[in-house]
Design an enzyme around this catalytic site. Structure first.
Site, PDB file in Angstrom:
ATOM      1  N   ARG A  78      62.886   0.076 -29.577  1.00  0.00           N
ATOM      2  CA  ARG A  78      62.926  -1.347 -30.067  1.00  0.00           C
ATOM      3  C   ARG A  78      63.885  -1.774 -28.854  1.00  0.00           C
ATOM      4  O   ARG A  78      64.576  -1.376 -28.581  1.00  0.00           O
ATOM      5  CB  ARG A  78      63.669  -1.418 -31.141  1.00  0.00           C
ATOM      6  CG  ARG A  78      63.045  -0.650 -32.574  1.00  0.00           C
ATOM      7  CD  ARG A  78      63.890  -0.831 -33.698  1.00  0.00           C
ATOM      8  NE  ARG A  78      65.131  -0.121 -33.864  1.00  0.00           N
ATOM      9  CZ  ARG A  78      66.380  -0.646 -34.369  1.00  0.00           C
ATOM     10  NH1 ARG A  78      66.298  -1.533 -35.448  1.00  0.00           N
ATOM     11  NH2 ARG A  78      67.453   0.199 -34.158  1.00  0.00           N
ATOM     12  N   SER A 140      69.572   8.375 -27.737  1.00  0.00           N
ATOM     13  CA  SER A 140      69.974   9.241 -28.760  1.00  0.00           C
ATOM     14  C   SER A 140      69.541  10.826 -28.413  1.00  0.00           C
ATOM     15  O   SER A 140      68.802  11.243 -28.878  1.00  0.00           O
ATOM     16  CB  SER A 140      69.240   8.964 -30.004  1.00  0.00           C
ATOM     17  OG  SER A 140      70.081   7.971 -30.518  1.00  0.00           O
ATOM     18  N   ASP A 194      73.392   6.799 -31.665  1.00  0.00           N
ATOM     19  CA  ASP A 194      73.246   6.360 -33.121  1.00  0.00           C
ATOM     20  C   ASP A 194      74.407   6.335 -33.937  1.00  0.00           C
ATOM     21  O   ASP A 194      74.968   5.447 -34.948  1.00  0.00           O
ATOM     22  CB  ASP A 194      71.804   6.817 -33.932  1.00  0.00           C
ATOM     23  CG  ASP A 194      71.740   8.038 -33.777  1.00  0.00           C
ATOM     24  OD1 ASP A 194      72.547   8.941 -33.233  1.00  0.00           O
ATOM     25  OD2 ASP A 194      70.878   8.637 -34.726  1.00  0.00           O
TER      26      ASP A 194
END
Length: 454
Positions: A78, A140, A194
């Protein structure tokens, strides 16, 4: 397990006794975790990476302006525009992009060029090509951080493998790709994972937040540590009082220090996993593995004629067939004192069952889930005691925490027992990898300005 024949019951309990942690084992895990944590933070050999994130403060309500976040952790990623006002997100625009297999497995430059193309596409769509936009990069994957804006990739995981990127700085590669295009004013100012994002996002929702936890497919935690305790600090220090430490606890015990809790069932799950003998702690507690542990136990009980009359099915013998969502549904049946969903799941797996079978399946799900809750609680209680604060909020995100109906209650109970007198609460803080990254970008700008002003 009411109504089950005594011989069957004692045989089942005997087979599962090693999955149930004794009080002595729990205290030993606590000791081992603290030792590994201390070793890691002092750069001694440890299964805990104890990575310095170089984030020395949490949002304080002064964060304002437009920020970008790029969240890369899977095949879809995203790009997010966040408008912050007085530390809160007042506007959020999101666009999803898909990374094709050849981009995930090929040349690293091509992957980062694609990321830069997507950032450019998003910025042009928002009509912001002339605006300076600081970007927080949620990456991540295991990395070694040398600064807030330097993260060297240790190894690819999940479905990525671009060998030329390993050992290189992901921030620099993304920035160079953005600069090659030259059609935006985007600057990558921070890299994080994250878990760190969850802690930062939690701090906006509740200023008492000093611990972040991911309990989903995988698991990890981070916490606010006293800066004077942290040995690994590659940049010049500027009087920092505290810093977020990313524990990377999925690998806790990979050096053999936790082998005393490993059961035969865990060994089978580990052997069948993608990378054996690694991230063992995650294999005890993560959503990716909880259903598989239950399946392995059920297959063994069936083989020993303690379940389903000794009649198995091909599905029960198939790795991955018993998902963690099944465990959550069965646990909900236990809470509701019903068996409807459990029977339906067993039927889907090609198993015919009676009341005793259903009771045993529920018991297995409970024992495996309870062990996961206890293991996480042992570590969290250690962090609470270490921080020694009057009141701490633990920011949590992840599908397992959200959807397993009993974990939260057990964790609250166990943490209270293991960290007596410590006031704490758990808070669901969703989308740390998005909002958290934008907030960390805002913190990075504040730090830079403060240095320039001094």
């Amino acid at each position: 397990m009411p109504g089950i024949k005594h011989g069957t019951l004692s045989s089942v309990e005997n087979l599962l006794k090693d999955v149930q942690l004794t009080g002595d084992a729990v205290l030993k895990i606590q000791d081992v975790f603290l030792t590994e944590l201390e070793n890691g933070i002092h750069e001694k050999p440890s299964s805990l990476q104890m990575e310095n994130t170089y984030i020395p403060e949490l949002p304080d309500g002064t964060e304002e302006g437009l920020f970008l976040a790029l969240d890369l952790g899977g095949t879809n990623f995203r790009v997010i525009l966040l408008e912050l006002y007085q530390g809160s997100v007042v506007r959020e625009e999101v666009k999803h992009y898909h990374i094709r297999e050849e981009q995930r497995l090929g040349c690293g430059e091509k992957l980062f060029d694609f990321l830069a193309d997507s950032v450019s596409d998003f910025v042009r769509g928002q009509k912001l090509t002339g605006t300076r936009l600081p970007l927080g990069f949620t990456f991540s994957f295991p990395m070694i951080q040398k600064a807030l804006n330097i993260g060297l990739l240790v190894t690819w995981t999940k479905s990525f493998n671009c060998p030329s990127v390993v050992g290189r700085d992901a921030v620099n590669m993304l920035q160079e790709a953005i600069n090659r295009r030259g059609d935006t004013h985007v600057e990558v100012v921070a890299i994080l994972n994250d878990t760190t994002g969850t802690l930062v996002q939690g701090a906006v929702l509740d200023p008492r937040t000093t611990i972040g936890l991911i309990l989903g497919t995988g698991s990890n935690a981070c916490y606010l540590e006293r800066a004077d305790r942290v040995q690994h600090w590659e940049q010049q220090r500027h009087g920092e009082k505290q810093v977020i430490i990313d524990i990377e606890w999925g690998a806790f015990g990979d050096n053999g220090t936790l082998d005393f809790i490993k059961t035969d069932f865990d060994r089978i799950v580990d052997k069948n996993s993608l990378i054996a003998n690694s991230f063992m702690f995650e294999k005890y507690i993560g959503g990716k593995y909880m259903g598989e542990i239950v399946r392995v136990i059920l297959a063994r009980l069936t083989k020993d004629c303690l379940l389903f009359g000794g009649e198995t099915s091909d599905t029960l013998l198939t790795s991955g067939a018993f998902t963690t969502s099944f465990v959550s549904i069965i646990e909900q049946d236990t809470i509701d004192d019903t068996s409807e969903n459990t029977v339906e799941i067993l039927r889907k797996l090609g198993l015919s069952c009676d009341e005793d079978d259903v009771a045993i399946v529920k018991y297995v799900c409970e024992v495996v889930s309870n062990r996961a809750a206890l293991l996480v609680s042992v570590c969290l209680s250690t962090l609470l005691s270490r921080q020694d604060r009057p009141d701490v909020t633990i920011a949590v995100d992840g599908s397992l925490y959200k959807y397993h109906p009993r974990l939260k209650g057990w964790m609250n109970k166990y943490i209270k027992l293991l960290a007596p007198g410590r006031k704490f609460q758990m808070l669901l803080a969703e989308d740390g990898s998005g909002k958290g990254a934008g907030l960390v970008a805002a913190i990075a700008l504040k730090l830079r300005k403060r240095l320039q002003d001094s």
